[in-house]
Design a protein around this motif. Structure first.
Motif, PDB file in Angstrom:
ATOM      1  N   THR A 164      22.024  60.625  31.501  1.00 21.41           N
ATOM      2  CA  THR A 164      22.570  62.108  31.440  1.00 21.41           C
ATOM      3  C   THR A 164      23.836  62.242  30.928  1.00 21.41           C
ATOM      4  O   THR A 164      24.362  63.090  30.187  1.00 21.41           O
ATOM      5  CB  THR A 164      22.183  62.640  32.677  1.00 21.41           C
ATOM      6  N   GLY A 165      24.823  61.340  31.354  1.00 23.95           N
ATOM      7  CA  GLY A 165      26.130  61.285  31.271  1.00 23.95           C
ATOM      8  C   GLY A 165      26.523  61.116  29.767  1.00 23.95           C
ATOM      9  O   GLY A 165      27.484  61.317  29.018  1.00 23.95           O
ATOM     10  N   ALA A 196      30.613  49.441  31.330  1.00 23.38           N
ATOM     11  CA  ALA A 196      31.655  50.144  31.305  1.00 23.38           C
ATOM     12  C   ALA A 196      31.594  51.135  32.610  1.00 23.38           C
ATOM     13  O   ALA A 196      32.727  51.053  33.459  1.00 23.38           O
ATOM     14  CB  ALA A 196      32.104  50.781  29.901  1.00 23.38           C
ATOM     15  N   TYR A 197      30.459  51.694  32.818  1.00 19.64           N
ATOM     16  CA  TYR A 197      30.482  52.474  33.832  1.00 19.64           C
ATOM     17  C   TYR A 197      30.125  51.965  35.318  1.00 19.64           C
ATOM     18  O   TYR A 197      30.858  52.030  36.158  1.00 19.64           O
ATOM     19  CB  TYR A 197      29.323  53.551  33.529  1.00 19.64           C
ATOM     20  N   PHE A 198      29.166  50.790  35.425  1.00 20.85           N
ATOM     21  CA  PHE A 198      28.974  50.479  36.547  1.00 20.85           C
ATOM     22  C   PHE A 198      29.689  49.319  37.099  1.00 20.85           C
ATOM     23  O   PHE A 198      30.224  49.052  38.270  1.00 20.85           O
ATOM     24  CB  PHE A 198      27.453  49.968  36.399  1.00 20.85           C
ATOM     25  N   ILE A 199      30.097  48.391  36.021  1.00 16.29           N
ATOM     26  CA  ILE A 199      30.998  47.303  36.374  1.00 16.29           C
ATOM     27  C   ILE A 199      32.349  47.495  36.458  1.00 16.29           C
ATOM     28  O   ILE A 199      33.091  47.075  37.422  1.00 16.29           O
ATOM     29  CB  ILE A 199      30.268  45.884  35.630  1.00 16.29           C
ATOM     30  N   PRO A 214      35.224  55.935  34.077  1.00 12.24           N
ATOM     31  CA  PRO A 214      34.282  57.446  34.097  1.00 12.24           C
ATOM     32  C   PRO A 214      33.142  57.511  33.034  1.00 12.24           C
ATOM     33  O   PRO A 214      33.384  56.917  31.951  1.00 12.24           O
ATOM     34  CB  PRO A 214      35.368  58.436  33.973  1.00 12.24           C
ATOM     35  N   LEU A 215      32.498  58.500  33.292  1.00 11.96           N
ATOM     36  CA  LEU A 215      31.280  58.672  32.281  1.00 11.96           C
ATOM     37  C   LEU A 215      31.988  59.096  30.967  1.00 11.96           C
ATOM     38  O   LEU A 215      31.103  58.591  29.768  1.00 11.96           O
ATOM     39  CB  LEU A 215      30.274  59.625  32.778  1.00 11.96           C
ATOM     40  N   SER A 216      33.002  59.708  30.760  1.00 10.35           N
ATOM     41  CA  SER A 216      33.623  59.966  29.408  1.00 10.35           C
ATOM     42  C   SER A 216      33.933  58.776  28.549  1.00 10.35           C
ATOM     43  O   SER A 216      33.722  58.737  27.390  1.00 10.35           O
ATOM     44  CB  SER A 216      34.832  60.916  29.713  1.00 10.35           C
ATOM     45  N   ARG A 225      32.162  54.443  24.611  1.00 18.39           N
ATOM     46  CA  ARG A 225      31.717  53.375  24.393  1.00 18.39           C
ATOM     47  C   ARG A 225      30.554  53.379  23.700  1.00 18.39           C
ATOM     48  O   ARG A 225      30.146  52.395  22.599  1.00 18.39           O
ATOM     49  CB  ARG A 225      31.682  52.371  25.711  1.00 18.39           C
ATOM     50  N   PHE A 226      29.369  54.133  24.186  1.00 18.40           N
ATOM     51  CA  PHE A 226      28.184  54.333  23.707  1.00 18.40           C
ATOM     52  C   PHE A 226      28.389  54.719  22.389  1.00 18.40           C
ATOM     53  O   PHE A 226      27.570  54.183  21.210  1.00 18.40           O
ATOM     54  CB  PHE A 226      27.444  55.071  24.466  1.00 18.40           C
TER      55      PHE A 226
END
Length: 412
Positions: A345-346, A393-396, A400-402, A407-408
């Motif tokens: 979603t992010g 990037a987000y979990f480890i 932030p989601l931004s 990165r995505f």
């Protein structure tokens, strides 16, 4: 309301099972490759168990201190001067809801009776009694840097005795990791490791010399040298805690992350995820996560190369959801579909409560550049890799989601 990780896993497994009919349309060799990779990812979660770590060394080698340093938590009492650890028995230590089983043994060649009770007369008898109950996944052989050339024959003899017993009882060739401890005590003793003067030339020369001596002693044993994994890992496990948390102003650990990487290399597959969650070293977590990303990207690429109608691409999305769940678990999250939903979603992917596999697939392809109407194998693999890097990037990295979305969108 708490979420049952096993229920969440069954949901993912069932979703993938429904979509595996797609694989029946592929050549047998291709279908077998993809099924193997899916099974590997699911097995990492379904068959997971906590690792069993055995520590062997003489009194004062720093076995209890090393356990605390490895898991960033005061899981073991340390003795200030006399022998502390008594009966060698497997102890399940819980750290922030995560578990590790540690066999912190009596010091071999001990000079006094340990503070804790032990019905066995000697440290060697205590070791043998414990090894008969359970087989360790890895043995850490700890030798104090300032004593690396002092009565080492007795230490090696005890290690061989224990290893032979593990082989006899459990028929398992347990790997041994030699660890040089208390490197901070080597001359010049006033030079600490991180955060100050970690590259002091004289200090590092003495660390290298002590490592070479221990290597030479290990090679002198024809039996032990067969089971030693890699070279000696020099370390400093000096760390202080405030309650159960590491005191960042008094954290002098050095090379503990390198030791964790070595342990990860030799631990059984079913303990890998639990270990990287426990160790909490990002370098270890990232290596495992990127291995998961690579596996998933290959499977997605293989599927993407096949002449399958685009309407069936939800299968790839199912793999990507499983990949995100594994990465989130590595980072310390519980097994939950909400982790994947939160990230997707992010990233700008619109998904419903039921995961909406088909809708996710269509949205992903729209977000990937140059996808067109048919996603090739290269694009499928690249898209999976981009999602995987965003998850890292987000979990480890705790970005932030931004940042994860950047990165995505940049392709990872």
């Amino acid at each position: 309301m708490s979420v049952d990780p096993d229920d969440e896993l069954r949901t993912v497994d069932q979703a993938l099972s429904k979509l595996t009919s797609i694989l029946d349309r592929l050549p047998d060799a291709v279908a077998a490759e993809v099924r193997a990779k899916i099974s590997h990812l699911l097995a990492m979660l379904e068959d997971r168990r906590h690792p069993r770590v055995m520590m062997v060394g003489r009194r004062g080698a720093g076995k209890s201190q090393m356990a605390n340093a490895l898991f960033s938590s005061p899981v073991r009492e340390t003795g200030a001067y006399g022998a502390q650890t008594g009966k060698a028995e497997w102890e399940i230590c819980e750290i922030s809801g995560r578990q590790v089983e540690i066999l912190d043994t009596r010091g071999v060649q001990e000079g006094s009776t340990p503070a804790e009770e032990d019905p066995e007369k000697t440290a060697e008898e205590s070791l043998l009694a414990a090894i008969q109950i359970k087989c360790p996944d890895v043995i850490l052989f700890l030798v104090k840097a300032t004593e690396v050339d002092a009565a080492i024959a007795g230490d090696l003899s005890a290690l061989e005795l224990v290893h032979r017993e593990a082989m006899r009882v459990h028929e398992t060739a347990v790997r041994i990791i030699p660890v040089l401890t208390h490197c901070d005590a080597l001359h010049p003793a006033d030079v600490r490791f991180p955060p100050h003067d970690s590259e002091d030339a004289e200090k590092m020369a003495n660390v290298k010399g002590a490592s070479q001596i221990l290597t030479r002693h290990l090679k002198s044993s024809a039996y032990l040298s067969q089971y030693v994994s890699g070279g000696v890992v020099p370390t400093s496990a000096l760390v202080f805690f405030v309650g159960s948390e590491v005191n960042p102003r008094r954290d002098y650990r050095w090379n503990i992350d390198r030791l964790a990487l070595r342990m990860q290399e030799v631990l059984p597959d079913e303990t890998q995820l639990s270990f990287v969650r426990l160790a909490q070293f990002r370098v270890v977590q990232k290596r495992t996560a990127r291995s998961v990303v690579a596996t998933t990207a290959v499977a997605s690429g293989v599927i993407g190369l096949q002449p399958i109608p685009f309407a069936d691409y939800p299968f790839i999305t199912g793999l990507q959801v499983l990949m995100i769940i594994v990465i989130a678990y590595i980072a310390g999250r519980e097994i939950s579909l909400s982790s994947a939903r939160q990230l997707l979603t992010g990233l700008g992917v619109n998904i419903g409560v039921g995961l909406g596999f088909r809708e996710v697939a269509r949205a992903l392809v729209k977000l990937l550049p140059a996808a067109g109407n048919a996603a090739s194998g290269a694009i499928a693999a690249a898209g999976t890799k981009a999602i995987g890097e965003a998850a890292v990037a987000y979990f480890i990295d705790k970005q932030p989601l931004s940042v994860a979305r950047e990165r995505f969108e940049s392709g990872g």
